[in-house]
Design a protein around this motif. Structure first.
Motif, PDB file in Angstrom:
ATOM      1  N   VAL A  53      45.995  38.810  38.418  1.00 11.58           N
ATOM      2  CA  VAL A  53      46.104  37.880  37.296  1.00 11.58           C
ATOM      3  C   VAL A  53      44.927  36.920  37.295  1.00 11.58           C
ATOM      4  CG1 VAL A  53      47.494  36.018  36.335  1.00 11.58           C
ATOM      5  CG2 VAL A  53      48.582  38.097  37.089  1.00 11.58           C
ATOM      6  N   PHE A  55      41.849  37.527  38.365  1.00 10.56           N
ATOM      7  CA  PHE A  55      40.695  38.238  37.817  1.00 10.56           C
ATOM      8  C   PHE A  55      40.868  38.473  36.328  1.00 10.56           C
ATOM      9  CE2 PHE A  55      39.412  39.417  42.159  1.00 10.56           C
ATOM     10  CZ  PHE A  55      38.068  39.166  42.041  1.00 10.56           C
ATOM     11  N   ARG A  57      42.222  36.526  34.216  1.00  9.55           N
ATOM     12  CA  ARG A  57      41.799  35.344  33.476  1.00  9.55           C
ATOM     13  C   ARG A  57      40.314  35.085  33.646  1.00  9.55           C
ATOM     14  NH1 ARG A  57      43.554  29.068  33.830  1.00  9.55           N
ATOM     15  NH2 ARG A  57      42.668  29.254  35.889  1.00  9.55           N
ATOM     16  N   LEU A  59      37.872  37.142  34.133  1.00  8.16           N
ATOM     17  CA  LEU A  59      37.029  38.097  33.413  1.00  8.16           C
ATOM     18  C   LEU A  59      37.494  38.310  31.977  1.00  8.16           C
ATOM     19  CD1 LEU A  59      36.461  40.709  36.222  1.00  8.16           C
ATOM     20  CD2 LEU A  59      35.200  38.642  35.699  1.00  8.16           C
ATOM     21  N   ASN A  60      38.518  37.567  31.557  1.00  9.43           N
ATOM     22  CA  ASN A  60      38.951  37.615  30.166  1.00  9.43           C
ATOM     23  C   ASN A  60      39.421  39.030  29.795  1.00  9.43           C
ATOM     24  OD1 ASN A  60      39.426  35.930  28.096  1.00  9.43           O
ATOM     25  ND2 ASN A  60      37.543  36.417  26.997  1.00  9.43           N
ATOM     26  N   ASP A  61      40.232  39.631  30.647  1.00 10.23           N
ATOM     27  CA  ASP A  61      40.592  41.037  30.488  1.00 10.23           C
ATOM     28  C   ASP A  61      42.092  41.188  30.681  1.00 10.23           C
ATOM     29  OD1 ASP A  61      40.935  43.739  30.606  1.00 10.23           O
ATOM     30  OD2 ASP A  61      39.144  44.104  31.805  1.00 10.23           O
ATOM     31  N   LEU A  62      42.765  41.678  29.648  1.00  8.92           N
ATOM     32  CA  LEU A  62      44.216  41.845  29.758  1.00  8.92           C
ATOM     33  C   LEU A  62      44.611  43.046  30.613  1.00  8.92           C
ATOM     34  CD1 LEU A  62      45.741  41.017  26.278  1.00  8.92           C
ATOM     35  CD2 LEU A  62      46.182  39.908  28.439  1.00  8.92           C
ATOM     36  N   GLY A  63      43.654  43.915  30.909  1.00 11.09           N
ATOM     37  CA  GLY A  63      43.981  45.076  31.726  1.00 11.09           C
ATOM     38  C   GLY A  63      44.572  44.704  33.080  1.00 11.09           C
ATOM     39  N   GLN A  65      46.536  42.235  33.730  1.00  7.50           N
ATOM     40  CA  GLN A  65      47.960  41.928  33.590  1.00  7.50           C
ATOM     41  C   GLN A  65      48.768  43.201  33.400  1.00  7.50           C
ATOM     42  OE1 GLN A  65      48.843  38.765  30.918  1.00  7.50           O
ATOM     43  NE2 GLN A  65      47.013  37.619  31.459  1.00  7.50           N
ATOM     44  N   ALA A  66      48.191  44.197  32.718  1.00  7.89           N
ATOM     45  CA  ALA A  66      48.901  45.470  32.565  1.00  7.89           C
ATOM     46  C   ALA A  66      49.104  46.125  33.926  1.00  7.89           C
ATOM     47  CB  ALA A  66      48.113  46.390  31.629  1.00  7.89           C
ATOM     48  N   VAL A  67      48.076  46.037  34.789  1.00 13.05           N
ATOM     49  CA  VAL A  67      48.203  46.625  36.127  1.00 13.05           C
ATOM     50  C   VAL A  67      49.322  45.924  36.901  1.00 13.05           C
ATOM     51  CG1 VAL A  67      47.032  46.911  38.325  1.00 13.05           C
ATOM     52  CG2 VAL A  67      45.846  47.438  36.226  1.00 13.05           C
ATOM     53  N   VAL A  68      49.388  44.589  36.771  1.00 14.36           N
ATOM     54  CA  VAL A  68      50.446  43.858  37.473  1.00 14.36           C
ATOM     55  C   VAL A  68      51.814  44.315  37.007  1.00 14.36           C
ATOM     56  CG1 VAL A  68      51.465  41.596  37.816  1.00 14.36           C
ATOM     57  CG2 VAL A  68      49.013  41.866  37.937  1.00 14.36           C
ATOM     58  N   PHE A  69      51.919  44.601  35.710  1.00  9.96           N
ATOM     59  CA  PHE A  69      53.186  45.108  35.183  1.00  9.96           C
ATOM     60  C   PHE A  69      53.587  46.391  35.898  1.00  9.96           C
ATOM     61  CE2 PHE A  69      55.607  47.601  32.132  1.00  9.96           C
ATOM     62  CZ  PHE A  69      56.563  46.699  31.730  1.00  9.96           C
TER      63      PHE A  69
END
Lengths: 106, 199
Positions: A53, A55, A57, A59-63, A65-69
């Motif tokens: 999470v 990284f 924020r 790097l401005n990358d939602l990917g 957060q998807a990985v954390v999911f």
């Protein structure tokens, strides 16, 4: 604004995650109760999630957060299967610790 | 600055980080150091909640909610349920050290892990990297809408795979935890374990 906003940099979160991961790893090595060892694994997984999470924020990358999911889903599956194994072992051998799995050697 | 842009408030974030970080670390230490498994599980709740607060501080609102619901809600309850079910709520004797020099070696490994992470972090110059072009958060939408769209488009295959994984794990858990058909028969004598000291 940018200077003030950087009081808490992503590095702070990463250092905290490293400390959290270390505590979990040491606990996993030290404790012998299989349930507590599982909890230590959860602590380690949470440390890695925190890193993702941070990284995400930084790097401005939602990917991230998807990985954390997905990590959370896999952690849930892991806990379900792991606790079922613990139940199966402890029901047959009450008060067994992680060392007693060595009896599987036969 | 457009409306809805993530406004980072520096001092509140500092306070949040310090408080949540303290909760996280104290909870994790409790998991490792408390002898009772029940206390360790409750201490784990503190850690998970603190991590959820840190998620909110970093604008990961959906993950914070999922963290509280799935981890603190479901997984810790599952831990407590197993502890109650099996009656393994006796305190571990933390003085027993079955493997010679296990604790010192574990501490050395811990110092190694921490040192390696920190050295690599600061040698690399901290959280560096190229900012994302394709998956940048959109300030006009909520976090949950963006993450949901991402899961059902970019990560649709992984999403379906997790569905299969969850199904398999549920079936596996039922198979493992089911009582054996010949239940009721006395267990063989050699099923007793050596280290069950707290009987």
């Amino acid at each position: 604004m940018t200077l003030l906003a950087q009081i808490v940099t992503p590095n702070w979160y990463l250092v905290l995650a490293a400390v959290l991961f270390t505590i979990g790893a040491v606990g996993l090595l030290v404790r012998r109760n299989p349930l507590v060892m599982f909890m230590c694994v959860e602590v380690m997984l949470n440390a890695v999630n925190l890193t993702f999470v941070s990284f995400s924020r930084a790097l401005n990358d939602l990917g991230g957060q998807a990985v954390v999911f997905f990590v959370m889903v896999v952690a849930a599956a892991e806990v379900v299967v792991g606790l079922a194994i613990v139940v199966a072992v402890l029901r047959r051998r009450p008060l067994a610790t992680a060392d007693d799995v060595a009896t599987l050697k036969g | 600055m457009p409306v809805g842009t993530m406004v980072v408030k520096p001092v509140p974030e500092l306070v949040t980080f310090i408080l949540a970080g303290a909760i996280v670390v104290i909870g994790a230490l409790g998991v490792v150091l408390l002898p009772q498994p029940v206390h360790a599980a409750l201490s784990l709740v503190a850690t998970l909640f603190g991590v959820a607060v840190l998620f909110v501080a970093q604008d990961a609102h959906l993950l914070a909610a999922v963290q509280v619901i799935v981890y603190a809600g479901a997984i810790v309850v599952l831990f407590l349920f197993v502890i109650m079910l099996l009656g393994v709520d006796e305190a571990d004797d933390l003085q027993i050290e079955p493997i010679v020099a296990q604790r010192p070696l574990a501490l050395v490994a811990g110092v190694g892990i921490l040192g390696l992470s920190l050295v690599s972090l600061f040698l690399a110059g901290g959280a560096t990297g190229a900012s994302s072009m394709l998956m940048a958060p959109d300030a006009t939408e909520t976090n949950i809408a963006q993450l949901g769209r991402l899961l059902f488009t970019e990560y649709a295959f992984a999403f379906e795979a997790t569905a299969i994984l969850l199904t398999i794990s549920v079936v596996g858990a039922v198979m493992l935890a089911r009582r054996a058909p010949q239940d009721g028969a006395p267990y063989p004598e050699d099923e007793t374990v050596q280290s069950g000291v707290a009987s």
